[in-house]
Scaffold this motif. Structure first.
Motif, short mmCIF file in Angstrom:
data_model
loop_
_atom_site.label_atom_id
_atom_site.label_comp_id
_atom_site.label_asym_id
_atom_site.label_seq_id
_atom_site.Cartn_x
_atom_site.Cartn_y
_atom_site.Cartn_z
N ILE A 40 114.06 44.87 13.35
CA ILE A 40 113.09 44.51 12.32
C ILE A 40 111.75 45.11 12.69
O ILE A 40 111.23 44.87 13.79
N PHE A 41 111.18 45.89 11.78
CA PHE A 41 109.91 46.55 12.01
C PHE A 41 108.78 45.77 11.35
O PHE A 41 108.80 45.53 10.13
N GLY A 42 107.80 45.37 12.14
CA GLY A 42 106.64 44.66 11.62
C GLY A 42 105.38 45.49 11.73
O GLY A 42 105.34 46.53 12.39
N CYS A 43 104.33 45.03 11.07
CA CYS A 43 102.99 45.65 11.11
C CYS A 43 102.90 46.98 10.40
O CYS A 43 102.01 47.79 10.68
N GLY A 44 103.80 47.23 9.47
CA GLY A 44 103.72 48.44 8.67
C GLY A 44 103.75 49.68 9.54
O GLY A 44 104.54 49.81 10.47
N THR A 45 102.85 50.64 9.24
CA THR A 45 102.74 51.84 10.06
C THR A 45 101.77 51.64 11.22
O THR A 45 101.62 52.51 12.08
N GLY A 46 101.07 50.50 11.23
CA GLY A 46 100.03 50.25 12.22
C GLY A 46 98.67 50.78 11.80
O GLY A 46 97.70 50.69 12.56
N ASN A 47 98.61 51.34 10.58
CA ASN A 47 97.37 51.92 10.07
C ASN A 47 96.96 51.28 8.76
O ASN A 47 97.81 50.98 7.92
N PRO A 48 95.65 51.06 8.55
CA PRO A 48 95.20 50.57 7.26
C PRO A 48 95.40 51.62 6.17
O PRO A 48 95.60 52.81 6.48
N PHE A 49 95.39 51.18 4.92
CA PHE A 49 95.49 52.05 3.75
C PHE A 49 96.90 52.60 3.52
O PHE A 49 97.11 53.42 2.63
N PHE A 50 97.88 52.14 4.32
CA PHE A 50 99.26 52.54 4.11
C PHE A 50 100.08 51.28 3.83
O PHE A 50 100.04 50.32 4.60
N SER A 51 100.84 51.30 2.74
CA SER A 51 101.61 50.12 2.33
C SER A 51 102.86 49.96 3.18
O SER A 51 103.28 50.87 3.90
N THR A 52 103.49 48.79 3.05
CA THR A 52 104.77 48.59 3.73
C THR A 52 105.88 49.41 3.07
O THR A 52 106.89 49.70 3.70
N ASP A 53 105.72 49.80 1.81
CA ASP A 53 106.66 50.75 1.20
C ASP A 53 106.60 52.09 1.92
O ASP A 53 107.62 52.72 2.20
N THR A 54 105.38 52.53 2.24
CA THR A 54 105.23 53.77 3.00
C THR A 54 105.82 53.61 4.39
O THR A 54 106.49 54.51 4.91
N ALA A 55 105.59 52.45 5.02
CA ALA A 55 106.17 52.19 6.34
C ALA A 55 107.69 52.25 6.27
O ALA A 55 108.34 52.83 7.16
N ALA A 56 108.28 51.68 5.22
CA ALA A 56 109.73 51.70 5.08
C ALA A 56 110.25 53.12 4.90
O ALA A 56 111.27 53.51 5.50
N SER A 57 109.55 53.92 4.10
CA SER A 57 109.95 55.32 3.91
C SER A 57 109.87 56.08 5.23
O SER A 57 110.79 56.84 5.58
N LEU A 58 108.78 55.85 5.97
CA LEU A 58 108.59 56.53 7.25
C LEU A 58 109.66 56.13 8.26
O LEU A 58 110.28 57.00 8.90
N ARG A 59 109.91 54.85 8.39
CA ARG A 59 110.91 54.39 9.36
C ARG A 59 112.32 54.87 8.97
O ARG A 59 113.13 55.22 9.84
N ALA A 60 112.62 54.88 7.69
CA ALA A 60 113.94 55.37 7.24
C ALA A 60 114.15 56.81 7.67
O ALA A 60 115.23 57.18 8.16
N VAL A 61 113.12 57.63 7.51
CA VAL A 61 113.21 59.03 7.92
C VAL A 61 113.30 59.14 9.44
O VAL A 61 114.13 59.88 9.98
N GLU A 62 112.47 58.38 10.15
CA GLU A 62 112.42 58.48 11.61
C GLU A 62 113.74 58.11 12.27
O GLU A 62 114.17 58.76 13.24
N ILE A 63 114.39 57.05 11.77
CA ILE A 63 115.62 56.60 12.42
C ILE A 63 116.86 57.30 11.88
O ILE A 63 117.97 57.03 12.32
N GLY A 64 116.68 58.19 10.90
CA GLY A 64 117.82 58.90 10.34
C GLY A 64 118.72 58.02 9.50
O GLY A 64 119.95 58.16 9.53
#
Length: 236
Positions: free
Chosen positions: A127-151
């Motif tokens: 379970i990934f918390g805290c989004g991307t760790g950066n302000p101005f980025f949504s948790t939707d963006t975090a989910a897209s990023l993590r999906a790509v990162e973990i393959g």
């Protein structure tokens, strides 16, 4: 019946964890969601989860507060949700690891991509918390990023509607649901399924997304098994 996907990234909104009470945590709602996730894990699928924080806090609607600080508060809200989901999954017999993009090592691991993948390979839910760790980025963006990162094979966006519509189905009776869609159209038409940064991340990295209704939690399992639900968004 074999699962259609080997590894998924599931985005769960904070509102879904609040159930009918709309804010805070609703144990029954979380348990229903987690029971479906457990079925997916038992089917041999690797599951990573990104949680939102809207049941506690929304940085964009915080009024006069500095946006960066407001977003940091929102990240902490997602950490609370991640721990709550982890607790229920563990009570159901799942092995779970929580990783956060902001360091809080007394309660969670720091996000390390290779470690997350190793946990998934061992059958643990991550379970990934805290989004991307950066302000101005949504948790939707975090989910897209993590999906790509973990393959991940696919990004499951579990919402409170049964797919993507050309306009808000709660406000317009003539709203039309899409069965399939491209990220290019999502961005060009300004469809409200996700923000443009998240859509661009999926588009640029050829990440397929399925948007479906979480008010029926078993839709998570049905989607993994390849049943025709929701709206598929891709550039295929």
């Amino acid at each position: 019946m074999e699962p259609k996907y080997k590894r998924i990234l599931l985005k769960v909104s904070g509102e879904a964890l609040a159930g009918e009470q709309k804010n805070g945590l609703n144990y029954n709602a979380i348990t229903s969601i987690c029971a479906s996730i457990k079925k997916v894990v038992d089917a041999g699928v690797q599951v990573a989860i990104v949680v939102g924080g809207g049941n506690f806090w929304r940085g964009r609607s915080s009024g006069a507060m500095d946006r960066t600080r407001a977003d940091h508060i929102g990240m902490l809200a997602t950490a609370m949700n991640a721990l709550a989901v982890a607790d229920v999954l563990e009570s159901l017999g799942c092995e779970v690891r929580v990783q956060t993009a902001i360091s809080m090592q007394q309660v969670a691991e720091p996000y390390i991509r290779n470690r997350a993948v190793r946990h998934l390979e061992k059958g643990r839910v991550v379970i990934f918390g805290c989004g991307t760790g950066n302000p101005f980025f949504s948790t939707d963006t975090a989910a897209s990023l993590r999906a790509v990162e973990i393959g991940a094979d696919i990004y499951f966006k579990a919402t409170l509607v049964d797919g993507v519509y050309d306009k808000d189905p709660h406000k317009f009776d003539d709203a039309q649901k899409y069965d399939t869609l491209t990220f290019t159209k999502v961005m060009s038409d300004g469809l409200a399924v996700m923000d443009s940064t998240a859509a661009a991340m999926c588009h640029d990295n050829n990440m397929k997304m399925l948007v479906f209704d979480l008010t029926r939690p078993d839709n998570i399992y049905d989607a993994v098994m390849g049943k025709n639900i929701g709206t598929v968004v891709s550039e295929d």
